[in-house]
Motif scaffolding. Structure first.
Motif, PDB file in Angstrom:
ATOM      1  N   GLN A 178      13.933  10.343  -7.405  1.00  0.00           N
ATOM      2  CA  GLN A 178      13.984   9.506  -6.197  1.00  0.00           C
ATOM      3  C   GLN A 178      12.615   8.881  -5.900  1.00  0.00           C
ATOM      4  O   GLN A 178      12.533   7.726  -5.497  1.00  0.00           O
ATOM      5  N   GLN A 179      11.547   9.667  -6.151  1.00  0.00           N
ATOM      6  CA  GLN A 179      10.201   9.123  -5.922  1.00  0.00           C
ATOM      7  C   GLN A 179       9.925   7.952  -6.877  1.00  0.00           C
ATOM      8  O   GLN A 179       9.342   6.943  -6.488  1.00  0.00           O
ATOM      9  N   PHE A 180      10.333   8.103  -8.118  1.00  0.00           N
ATOM     10  CA  PHE A 180      10.169   7.023  -9.094  1.00  0.00           C
ATOM     11  C   PHE A 180      10.952   5.783  -8.649  1.00  0.00           C
ATOM     12  O   PHE A 180      10.456   4.664  -8.719  1.00  0.00           O
ATOM     13  N   ALA A 181      12.185   6.036  -8.178  1.00  0.00           N
ATOM     14  CA  ALA A 181      13.029   4.923  -7.727  1.00  0.00           C
ATOM     15  C   ALA A 181      12.382   4.220  -6.533  1.00  0.00           C
ATOM     16  O   ALA A 181      12.401   2.982  -6.435  1.00  0.00           O
ATOM     17  N   ASN A 182      11.778   5.005  -5.631  1.00  0.00           N
ATOM     18  CA  ASN A 182      11.100   4.418  -4.462  1.00  0.00           C
ATOM     19  C   ASN A 182       9.941   3.517  -4.879  1.00  0.00           C
ATOM     20  O   ASN A 182       9.740   2.441  -4.324  1.00  0.00           O
ATOM     21  N   VAL A 183       9.190   3.993  -5.874  1.00  0.00           N
ATOM     22  CA  VAL A 183       8.062   3.185  -6.366  1.00  0.00           C
ATOM     23  C   VAL A 183       8.584   1.838  -6.861  1.00  0.00           C
ATOM     24  O   VAL A 183       8.061   0.776  -6.514  1.00  0.00           O
ATOM     25  N   ALA A 184       9.652   1.890  -7.635  1.00  0.00           N
ATOM     26  CA  ALA A 184      10.216   0.655  -8.204  1.00  0.00           C
ATOM     27  C   ALA A 184      10.716  -0.276  -7.106  1.00  0.00           C
ATOM     28  O   ALA A 184      10.501  -1.493  -7.155  1.00  0.00           O
TER      29      ALA A 184
ATOM     30  N   ASP B 137       0.803  -1.225   0.000  1.00  0.00           N
ATOM     31  CA  ASP B 137       0.000   0.000   0.000  1.00  0.00           C
ATOM     32  C   ASP B 137       0.836   1.275   0.000  1.00  0.00           C
ATOM     33  O   ASP B 137       0.329   2.353  -0.340  1.00  0.00           O
ATOM     34  N   SER B 138       2.091   1.147   0.411  1.00  0.00           N
ATOM     35  CA  SER B 138       2.920   2.367   0.467  1.00  0.00           C
ATOM     36  C   SER B 138       3.330   2.856  -0.921  1.00  0.00           C
ATOM     37  O   SER B 138       3.802   3.976  -1.081  1.00  0.00           O
ATOM     38  N   VAL B 139       3.111   1.991  -1.932  1.00  0.00           N
ATOM     39  CA  VAL B 139       3.420   2.428  -3.293  1.00  0.00           C
ATOM     40  C   VAL B 139       2.245   3.244  -3.820  1.00  0.00           C
ATOM     41  O   VAL B 139       1.148   2.730  -4.004  1.00  0.00           O
ATOM     42  N   GLU B 140       2.456   4.521  -4.011  1.00  0.00           N
ATOM     43  CA  GLU B 140       1.367   5.351  -4.547  1.00  0.00           C
ATOM     44  C   GLU B 140       1.930   6.336  -5.578  1.00  0.00           C
ATOM     45  O   GLU B 140       3.032   6.862  -5.440  1.00  0.00           O
ATOM     46  N   LEU B 141       1.126   6.529  -6.617  1.00  0.00           N
ATOM     47  CA  LEU B 141       1.601   7.366  -7.727  1.00  0.00           C
ATOM     48  C   LEU B 141       0.937   8.747  -7.726  1.00  0.00           C
ATOM     49  O   LEU B 141       1.208   9.556  -8.606  1.00  0.00           O
ATOM     50  N   LYS B 142       0.064   8.995  -6.715  1.00  0.00           N
ATOM     51  CA  LYS B 142      -0.714  10.236  -6.721  1.00  0.00           C
ATOM     52  C   LYS B 142       0.180  11.476  -6.792  1.00  0.00           C
ATOM     53  O   LYS B 142      -0.074  12.400  -7.554  1.00  0.00           O
ATOM     54  N   SER B 143       1.233  11.463  -5.983  1.00  0.00           N
ATOM     55  CA  SER B 143       2.105  12.652  -5.934  1.00  0.00           C
ATOM     56  C   SER B 143       2.901  12.825  -7.229  1.00  0.00           C
ATOM     57  O   SER B 143       3.480  13.878  -7.470  1.00  0.00           O
ATOM     58  N   LEU B 144       2.931  11.769  -8.038  1.00  0.00           N
ATOM     59  CA  LEU B 144       3.685  11.847  -9.300  1.00  0.00           C
ATOM     60  C   LEU B 144       2.770  12.094 -10.503  1.00  0.00           C
ATOM     61  O   LEU B 144       3.244  12.133 -11.641  1.00  0.00           O
ATOM     62  N   ASN B 145       1.479  12.265 -10.222  1.00  0.00           N
ATOM     63  CA  ASN B 145       0.518  12.386 -11.314  1.00  0.00           C
ATOM     64  C   ASN B 145       0.900  13.514 -12.285  1.00  0.00           C
ATOM     65  O   ASN B 145       1.206  14.629 -11.865  1.00  0.00           O
ATOM     66  N   GLU B 146       0.869  13.176 -13.569  1.00  0.00           N
ATOM     67  CA  GLU B 146       1.198  14.109 -14.663  1.00  0.00           C
ATOM     68  C   GLU B 146       2.647  14.587 -14.646  1.00  0.00           C
ATOM     69  O   GLU B 146       2.973  15.621 -15.227  1.00  0.00           O
TER      70      GLU B 146
ATOM     71  N   LEU C 212      14.120   7.313 -22.670  1.00  0.00           N
ATOM     72  CA  LEU C 212      12.900   6.620 -22.234  1.00  0.00           C
ATOM     73  C   LEU C 212      12.202   7.546 -21.240  1.00  0.00           C
ATOM     74  O   LEU C 212      12.776   7.887 -20.213  1.00  0.00           O
ATOM     75  N   SER C 213      11.004   7.968 -21.583  1.00  0.00           N
ATOM     76  CA  SER C 213      10.270   8.882 -20.707  1.00  0.00           C
ATOM     77  C   SER C 213       9.158   8.138 -19.987  1.00  0.00           C
ATOM     78  O   SER C 213       8.412   7.393 -20.610  1.00  0.00           O
ATOM     79  N   PHE C 214       9.077   8.377 -18.689  1.00  0.00           N
ATOM     80  CA  PHE C 214       8.049   7.721 -17.875  1.00  0.00           C
ATOM     81  C   PHE C 214       7.084   8.801 -17.381  1.00  0.00           C
ATOM     82  O   PHE C 214       7.464   9.650 -16.581  1.00  0.00           O
ATOM     83  N   SER C 215       5.852   8.770 -17.888  1.00  0.00           N
ATOM     84  CA  SER C 215       4.854   9.757 -17.483  1.00  0.00           C
ATOM     85  C   SER C 215       3.790   9.058 -16.663  1.00  0.00           C
ATOM     86  O   SER C 215       3.337   7.969 -17.020  1.00  0.00           O
ATOM     87  N   VAL C 216       3.378   9.718 -15.580  1.00  0.00           N
ATOM     88  CA  VAL C 216       2.359   9.105 -14.720  1.00  0.00           C
ATOM     89  C   VAL C 216       1.001   9.706 -15.036  1.00  0.00           C
ATOM     90  O   VAL C 216       0.863  10.924 -15.153  1.00  0.00           O
ATOM     91  N   TYR C 217       0.033   8.833 -15.235  1.00  0.00           N
ATOM     92  CA  TYR C 217      -1.348   9.282 -15.379  1.00  0.00           C
ATOM     93  C   TYR C 217      -2.199   8.412 -14.467  1.00  0.00           C
ATOM     94  O   TYR C 217      -2.336   7.205 -14.684  1.00  0.00           O
ATOM     95  N   GLN C 218      -2.718   9.045 -13.405  1.00  0.00           N
ATOM     96  CA  GLN C 218      -3.477   8.333 -12.384  1.00  0.00           C
ATOM     97  C   GLN C 218      -2.683   7.129 -11.869  1.00  0.00           C
ATOM     98  O   GLN C 218      -1.601   7.301 -11.348  1.00  0.00           O
ATOM     99  N   GLN C 219      -3.160   5.925 -12.071  1.00  0.00           N
ATOM    100  CA  GLN C 219      -2.438   4.762 -11.541  1.00  0.00           C
ATOM    101  C   GLN C 219      -1.638   4.026 -12.608  1.00  0.00           C
ATOM    102  O   GLN C 219      -1.277   2.867 -12.451  1.00  0.00           O
ATOM    103  N   GLN C 220      -1.359   4.727 -13.705  1.00  0.00           N
ATOM    104  CA  GLN C 220      -0.632   4.088 -14.808  1.00  0.00           C
ATOM    105  C   GLN C 220       0.657   4.842 -15.122  1.00  0.00           C
ATOM    106  O   GLN C 220       0.754   6.041 -14.851  1.00  0.00           O
TER     107      GLN C 220
END
Lengths: 218, 256
Positions: free
Chosen positions: A120-126, A40-49, A63-71
């Motif tokens: 760092q946030q992206f790395a944490n998600v991974a 549950d600690s993995v959340e993408l909300k703060s990375l949205n858009e 390679l570009s990683f864009s966050v849209y909602q939970q994707q």
């Protein structure tokens, strides 16, 4: 010749759209992993858009990683990013340790433009993604088969670990014992010196014998 | 420069595949084709291109440079493949207009995107590319994927796109084109005229529509001709990338 080969390979890559195929595959894998995540600690909300771009030396393409909602959408954008990281695959592994960051930048192994916190946030998600493989596997092959397969896998891993440790231990022991038998450079030099001395003495002895022989013949 | 398109500009005739028809009749004939294939459109795309159309569309997205907050027009957007991606990339502050002249295609696209949960930043407009119902300088990006060859007056459509594009905005035209190598051209011809209509007959129960598809591709302007047409419409820094040996080309042009 190399430049020509690179040009041909770039052109072929573009024609076959290898970048797009890689992005498509990565996107599918990442989003599947996100769907299966149970942490549950993995959340993408703060990375949205937000968009983070990684340019790896080995790939020669961003390679570009864009966050849209939970994707997460993977593209090959070059024109706009909230954070761009230029590095290599090897350095990327070292980047997981936060304290290495400044050191890697100093060594010119890493170049970051934009908001470093995003990276760092992206790395944490991974890092925090957790997948319950047993449950997922059981959905496809059933509980019993999953149990058997998991046990077999665990035994196999244990055996490989044991084998690895054994080989390491044997190697260490072999090296330690062999080291005692192996002559050092000094010993070899000393031996060579002794051989030289003996041959000099033998030559002198031969000369003396020849002299004595001459005197006796007179 | 004589093109399949411009050769007919003097009179009121145009091409519908290999047939010459009245300009006023083409739109409804094309409409009939797409009404007929709309429901099977996505499956047929995957079958006909062996799934490669997904990579062609990704290439288009990559070339768009889209960013959050952008306003995008996906013209002849059909079943909304590009719209789906753009919708996620422009975010809540951006907007994507999925426009198509054909109501059946638009309905299929709308249903598909809603099923995917994409609702917040997409609008649907039934529009003719030749006379777009939008204000001047509205869009940051306009894409038209596999749609331009079905437009009756392509020059008029390009001018209309130029008008609604913002200064600094870009147009991306993804369309079938002319293969670069003769051998590939021959293999592609064989595939298009012998296999494609049969596939259409088998899957979409409509061989004629796919015969039209093959013919319309051959009648579409080649890479250089389309580039010149874009320049004539006012686009600057025009360029194109051949994909899959030129079977498809992505043309890009800016409005400054």
């Amino acid at each position: 010749m190399n430049a020509f080969a690179n040009k041909v390979s770039d052109k072929l890559g573009e024609q076959l759209m290898l970048k797009q195929a890689l992005a498509l595959t990565l996107e599918k894998i990442i989003n599947k992993a996100l769907n299966l995540n149970i942490n549950d600690s993995v959340e993408l909300k703060s990375l949205n858009e937000k968009r983070v771009t990684i340019i790896l030396d080995e790939l020669n393409s961003p390679l570009s990683f864009s966050v849209y909602q939970q994707q997460i959408l993977v593209t090959s954008f070059t024109e706009y990013s909230d954070c761009t990281i230029i590095t290599s695959l090897k350095t990327l592994k070292e980047l997981q340790k936060n304290q290495q960051l400044t050191e890697l930048i100093k060594q010119d192994k890493l170049d970051i433009t934009g908001d470093i916190k995003l990276a760092q946030q992206f790395a944490n998600v991974a890092q925090n993604l957790t997948i319950d493989w047993q449950t997922e596997l059981a959905k496809h092959i059933g509980d019993f088969a999953t149990y058997k397969l998991t046990r077999f896998g665990k035994t196999l891993v244990d055996k490989i670990k044991f084998l690895k440790n054994q080989v390491q231990a044997d190697s260490s022991e072999y090296i330690v014992h062999e080291q005692k038998l192996v002559i050092t450079k000094n010993q070899l030099n000393d031996f060579n010196q002794q051989v030289n001395n003996v041959s000099e003495q033998a030559e002198q002895l031969m000369l003396r014998l020849a002299t004595i022989e001459k005197q006796l013949n007179k | 420069m004589s093109t399949p398109e411009s050769s007919n500009n003097q009179d009121n005739s145009t091409h519908f595949g290999f047939k010459t028809v009245d300009k006023t009749a083409k739109a409804s004939m094309v409409a009939d084709v797409f009404h007929s294939v709309a429901k099977q459109y996505d499956i047929m795309n995957d079958l006909m291109s062996f799934g490669v159309h997904r990579l062609w569309k990704r290439f288009t997205i990559d070339a768009s440079g889209v960013r959050p907050g952008n306003k995008v027009l996906d013209l002849a957007g059909g079943t909304g493949d590009l719209t789906a991606k753009f919708s996620k990339l422009v975010g809540k502050d951006g907007k994507v207009i999925l426009a198509d002249i054909n109501s059946s295609m638009l309905n299929v696209g709308r249903d598909k995107l809603r099923d995917k949960g994409l609702v917040q930043n997409i609008e649907y407009v039934q529009a003719n590319a030749e006379s777009l119902p939008f204000d001047d300088n509205t869009f940051d990006i306009i894409t038209i994927a596999f749609g331009l060859r079905n437009v009756t007056d392509k020059d008029k459509a390009l001018s209309s796109m130029y008008r609604v594009l913002k200064p600094g905005g870009r147009l991306l035209v993804l369309e079938f084109s002319k293969p670069e190598h003769e051998l590939l051209n021959k293999a592609y011809d064989f595939y298009s005229f012998n296999i494609l209509p049969k596939m259409g007959e088998l899957v979409a129960k409509d061989g004629d529509s796919y015969q039209y598809l093959a013919e319309s591709i051959r009648m579409h302007p080649d890479q250089e001709t389309l580039k010149a047409m874009m320049e004539n419409a006012g686009f600057e820094q025009t360029s194109y990338h051949n994909l899959t040996g030129g079977v498809v080309a992505l043309h890009k042009g800016y409005k400054f």
